[in-house]
Design a protein around this motif. Sequence first.
Motif, PDB file in Angstrom:
ATOM      1  N   SER A 168       0.843  -1.208   0.000  1.00 16.86           N
ATOM      2  CA  SER A 168       0.000   0.000   0.000  1.00 16.86           C
ATOM      3  C   SER A 168       0.873   1.252   0.000  1.00 16.86           C
ATOM      4  O   SER A 168       2.097   1.182   0.200  1.00 16.86           O
ATOM      5  N   LEU A 169       0.231   2.376  -0.179  1.00 11.26           N
ATOM      6  CA  LEU A 169       0.903   3.673  -0.230  1.00 11.26           C
ATOM      7  C   LEU A 169       1.677   3.929   1.073  1.00 11.26           C
ATOM      8  O   LEU A 169       1.113   3.819   2.169  1.00 11.26           O
ATOM      9  N   GLY A 170       2.964   4.261   0.950  1.00 14.21           N
ATOM     10  CA  GLY A 170       3.763   4.617   2.124  1.00 14.21           C
ATOM     11  C   GLY A 170       4.281   3.426   2.906  1.00 14.21           C
ATOM     12  O   GLY A 170       4.712   3.602   4.053  1.00 14.21           O
ATOM     13  N   GLU A 192      -4.145  17.512  -3.328  1.00 13.63           N
ATOM     14  CA  GLU A 192      -3.684  18.284  -2.146  1.00 13.63           C
ATOM     15  C   GLU A 192      -2.546  17.570  -1.437  1.00 13.63           C
ATOM     16  O   GLU A 192      -1.557  18.175  -1.033  1.00 13.63           O
ATOM     17  N   ARG A 193      -2.706  16.234  -1.277  1.00 13.15           N
ATOM     18  CA  ARG A 193      -1.675  15.484  -0.553  1.00 13.15           C
ATOM     19  C   ARG A 193      -0.364  15.468  -1.363  1.00 13.15           C
ATOM     20  O   ARG A 193       0.719  15.658  -0.807  1.00 13.15           O
ATOM     21  N   ALA A 194      -0.480  15.287  -2.663  1.00 17.94           N
ATOM     22  CA  ALA A 194       0.725  15.271  -3.514  1.00 17.94           C
ATOM     23  C   ALA A 194       1.413  16.637  -3.478  1.00 17.94           C
ATOM     24  O   ALA A 194       2.645  16.731  -3.365  1.00 17.94           O
ATOM     25  N   LYS A 225     -12.253   3.112  -7.205  1.00 22.72           N
ATOM     26  CA  LYS A 225     -11.822   4.518  -7.173  1.00 22.72           C
ATOM     27  C   LYS A 225     -11.563   4.838  -5.705  1.00 22.72           C
ATOM     28  O   LYS A 225     -12.478   4.765  -4.884  1.00 22.72           O
ATOM     29  N   ILE A 226     -10.311   5.177  -5.385  1.00 20.24           N
ATOM     30  CA  ILE A 226      -9.953   5.402  -3.975  1.00 20.24           C
ATOM     31  C   ILE A 226      -9.950   6.903  -3.687  1.00 20.24           C
ATOM     32  O   ILE A 226      -9.166   7.661  -4.271  1.00 20.24           O
ATOM     33  N   GLY A 227     -10.833   7.328  -2.800  1.00 15.11           N
ATOM     34  CA  GLY A 227     -10.872   8.751  -2.429  1.00 15.11           C
ATOM     35  C   GLY A 227     -11.268   9.618  -3.615  1.00 15.11           C
ATOM     36  O   GLY A 227     -11.829   9.133  -4.597  1.00 15.11           O
ATOM     37  N   PRO A 244     -11.471   3.490   7.394  1.00 15.05           N
ATOM     38  CA  PRO A 244     -12.027   4.807   7.064  1.00 15.05           C
ATOM     39  C   PRO A 244     -11.719   5.247   5.633  1.00 15.05           C
ATOM     40  O   PRO A 244     -12.311   6.209   5.138  1.00 15.05           O
ATOM     41  N   THR A 245     -10.800   4.546   4.957  1.00 16.24           N
ATOM     42  CA  THR A 245     -10.332   5.000   3.636  1.00 16.24           C
ATOM     43  C   THR A 245     -11.031   4.254   2.499  1.00 16.24           C
ATOM     44  O   THR A 245     -11.584   4.871   1.579  1.00 16.24           O
ATOM     45  N   THR A 246     -10.963   2.951   2.538  1.00 11.83           N
ATOM     46  CA  THR A 246     -11.638   2.126   1.525  1.00 11.83           C
ATOM     47  C   THR A 246     -12.626   1.272   2.308  1.00 11.83           C
ATOM     48  O   THR A 246     -12.237   0.403   3.081  1.00 11.83           O
TER      49      THR A 246
HETATM   50  O1  LIG Z   1      -3.978   7.366   3.236  1.00  9.94           O
HETATM   51  C1  LIG Z   1      -3.455   6.291   3.531  1.00  9.94           C
HETATM   52  O2  LIG Z   1      -2.366   6.222   4.102  1.00  9.94           O
HETATM   53  C2  LIG Z   1      -4.164   5.044   3.156  1.00  9.94           C
HETATM   54  C3  LIG Z   1      -3.999   4.643   1.758  1.00  9.94           C
HETATM   55  C4  LIG Z   1      -4.695   5.088   0.680  1.00  9.94           C
HETATM   56  C5  LIG Z   1      -4.233   4.400  -0.512  1.00  9.94           C
HETATM   57  C6  LIG Z   1      -3.232   3.489   0.049  1.00  9.94           C
HETATM   58  O3  LIG Z   1      -2.556   2.660  -0.555  1.00  9.94           O
HETATM   59  O4  LIG Z   1      -3.128   3.685   1.388  1.00  9.94           O
END
Ligand SMILES: O=C(O)CC1=CCC(=O)O1
Length: 270
Positions: free
Chosen positions: A33-35, A136-138, A127-129, A220-222
């Motif tokens: 996953s992201l991060g 904004e996050r990028a 579709k995520i978010g 809370p995200t997906t």
């Molecule tokens: O926002 C997060 O950290 C959760 C998340 C959204 C997409 C993903 O891979 O992690």
Amino acid sequence: MPSNVQTLEVETGAFRVADEGPREAPVLVLSNSLGTTLEMWDAQAEVLSQRLRVIRYDTRGHGGSVVSSGPYSVSELARDVLQILDALGVERAAFCGISMGGITGLALALAAPERLTHVVVANSAAKIGDAAMWRERADLVRREGAKAMSQLAETAPGRWFTPAFTAAHPEVVQRTQAWIANTAPEGYAACCDALGEADLREPIAAIRTPTLLIAGEVDPTTTVADAQFMQAAIDGAQLRVLPTAHLSNVEAAEAFTQALADFVQPGAAG
Ligand SMILES: O=C(O)CC1=CCC(=O)O1
């Protein structure tokens, strides 16, 4: 801890890959996953590599893999998987991805169904978010760099785990926070670009690969509703809901591993 870790040079860049388990066994690919990094799959790999060849990799922009400048796209992330499989001489594999890894799995099942035996899409969505949130996050990460990564690491437990898990397992949670804190800002931002642009809600109706969806009851995200949407769209898709937030494979490691094994190869988790 991963063993047999290598840097694979493929056409699209260099990827940090762990390749464990019997060479001749059916292959399972795990996508983070992201991060996070391929270490997020330690619990699954330890069990499943007894009977499966488990290949996990750091997604582009993460861990020890190539950090090319963005934006990325989920098609590009899916192409990276095919390049890794080609380089390892693997014709067909089961694929399991979580969140960003899950939408990569959907893109893969659409682009190269002949390469997949099964697809497991965990804590993810077609579709995520929404695009504005990802933009904004990028932007924040590109502007603030390491400082923004530290802030995202501080708030990660609120997105990734239930409060009860965070309180009971501070050392596990801190380990996951280190993954995001150490992620290259441009790699992270470029993956946010990919997530902001990806909308597979209509295309997924064409998926014919056997599909398992895993959702976290309080993710809370997906959300469970996101998983139910995919289940309605993908012919024959199965759905398992685990009592977790977003990183269900970490929070409910045993149940996740069992669900994955039961779907991909009954008996693989013993
Ligand atoms: O926002 C997060 O950290 C959760 C998340 C959204 C997409 C993903 O891979 O992690």
